[in-house]
Design a protein around this motif. Sequence first.
Motif, PDB file in Angstrom:
ATOM      1  N   ALA A  60     -11.184  20.297 -18.970  1.00 51.37           N
ATOM      2  CA  ALA A  60     -12.272  20.073 -18.014  1.00 51.37           C
ATOM      3  C   ALA A  60     -12.117  20.982 -16.794  1.00 51.37           C
ATOM      4  O   ALA A  60     -13.106  21.503 -16.272  1.00 51.37           O
ATOM      5  CB  ALA A  60     -12.312  18.610 -17.598  1.00 51.37           C
ATOM      6  N   SER A  61     -10.887  21.198 -16.356  1.00 49.55           N
ATOM      7  CA  SER A  61     -10.661  22.046 -15.176  1.00 49.55           C
ATOM      8  C   SER A  61     -11.024  23.507 -15.458  1.00 49.55           C
ATOM      9  O   SER A  61     -11.542  24.202 -14.582  1.00 49.55           O
ATOM     10  CB  SER A  61      -9.215  21.942 -14.701  1.00 49.55           C
ATOM     11  N   ASP A  62     -10.773  23.970 -16.696  1.00 50.43           N
ATOM     12  CA  ASP A  62     -11.144  25.343 -17.064  1.00 50.43           C
ATOM     13  C   ASP A  62     -12.663  25.494 -17.090  1.00 50.43           C
ATOM     14  O   ASP A  62     -13.214  26.479 -16.582  1.00 50.43           O
ATOM     15  CB  ASP A  62     -10.569  25.720 -18.434  1.00 50.43           C
ATOM     16  N   LEU A  63     -13.351  24.498 -17.675  1.00 46.32           N
ATOM     17  CA  LEU A  63     -14.812  24.551 -17.719  1.00 46.32           C
ATOM     18  C   LEU A  63     -15.378  24.511 -16.300  1.00 46.32           C
ATOM     19  O   LEU A  63     -16.280  25.281 -15.964  1.00 46.32           O
ATOM     20  CB  LEU A  63     -15.382  23.397 -18.549  1.00 46.32           C
ATOM     21  N   SER A  64     -14.830  23.655 -15.465  1.00 44.27           N
ATOM     22  CA  SER A  64     -15.301  23.536 -14.086  1.00 44.27           C
ATOM     23  C   SER A  64     -15.164  24.865 -13.336  1.00 44.27           C
ATOM     24  O   SER A  64     -16.083  25.297 -12.632  1.00 44.27           O
ATOM     25  CB  SER A  64     -14.516  22.438 -13.384  1.00 44.27           C
ATOM     26  N   ALA A  65     -14.026  25.530 -13.514  1.00 43.64           N
ATOM     27  CA  ALA A  65     -13.802  26.830 -12.859  1.00 43.64           C
ATOM     28  C   ALA A  65     -14.789  27.877 -13.386  1.00 43.64           C
ATOM     29  O   ALA A  65     -15.332  28.680 -12.622  1.00 43.64           O
ATOM     30  CB  ALA A  65     -12.364  27.292 -13.083  1.00 43.64           C
ATOM     31  N   ALA A  66     -15.041  27.856 -14.699  1.00 46.83           N
ATOM     32  CA  ALA A  66     -15.979  28.806 -15.301  1.00 46.83           C
ATOM     33  C   ALA A  66     -17.390  28.565 -14.775  1.00 46.83           C
ATOM     34  O   ALA A  66     -18.094  29.514 -14.400  1.00 46.83           O
ATOM     35  CB  ALA A  66     -15.951  28.694 -16.824  1.00 46.83           C
ATOM     36  N   LEU A  67     -17.815  27.306 -14.728  1.00 46.36           N
ATOM     37  CA  LEU A  67     -19.170  26.993 -14.265  1.00 46.36           C
ATOM     38  C   LEU A  67     -19.348  27.354 -12.794  1.00 46.36           C
ATOM     39  O   LEU A  67     -20.413  27.814 -12.388  1.00 46.36           O
ATOM     40  CB  LEU A  67     -19.498  25.518 -14.509  1.00 46.36           C
ATOM     41  N   LYS A  68     -18.303  27.189 -12.001  1.00 45.61           N
ATOM     42  CA  LYS A  68     -18.363  27.587 -10.586  1.00 45.61           C
ATOM     43  C   LYS A  68     -18.599  29.098 -10.486  1.00 45.61           C
ATOM     44  O   LYS A  68     -19.441  29.558  -9.726  1.00 45.61           O
ATOM     45  CB  LYS A  68     -17.058  27.188  -9.886  1.00 45.61           C
TER      46      LYS A  68
END
Length: 86
Positions: A60-68
Amino acid sequence: GDIVSKFYVRCLLADRPGVFGNVASILGKHSVSIKAAKQKAASEDAKAVPVVILTHDAKASDLSAALKEIRESGVVMGEIVSLKMI
């Protein structure tokens, strides 16, 4: 710990060459692998197209960083919806 799941991501992307490729590259840079993607056909005068992306298992943290980073790249119109798939 960090949640690992498949995710559903929906957004409106600017309808111009290279935008989807840039989004895919940002996801990959953050270790988020695309399982499937669908871009709906836009009308001739549309400025944006709806895109749905399903991911393989990702943190989830990787996806969150990518979406940011995707948001900050200026190619998204409106909000990005991301949901954990069960």
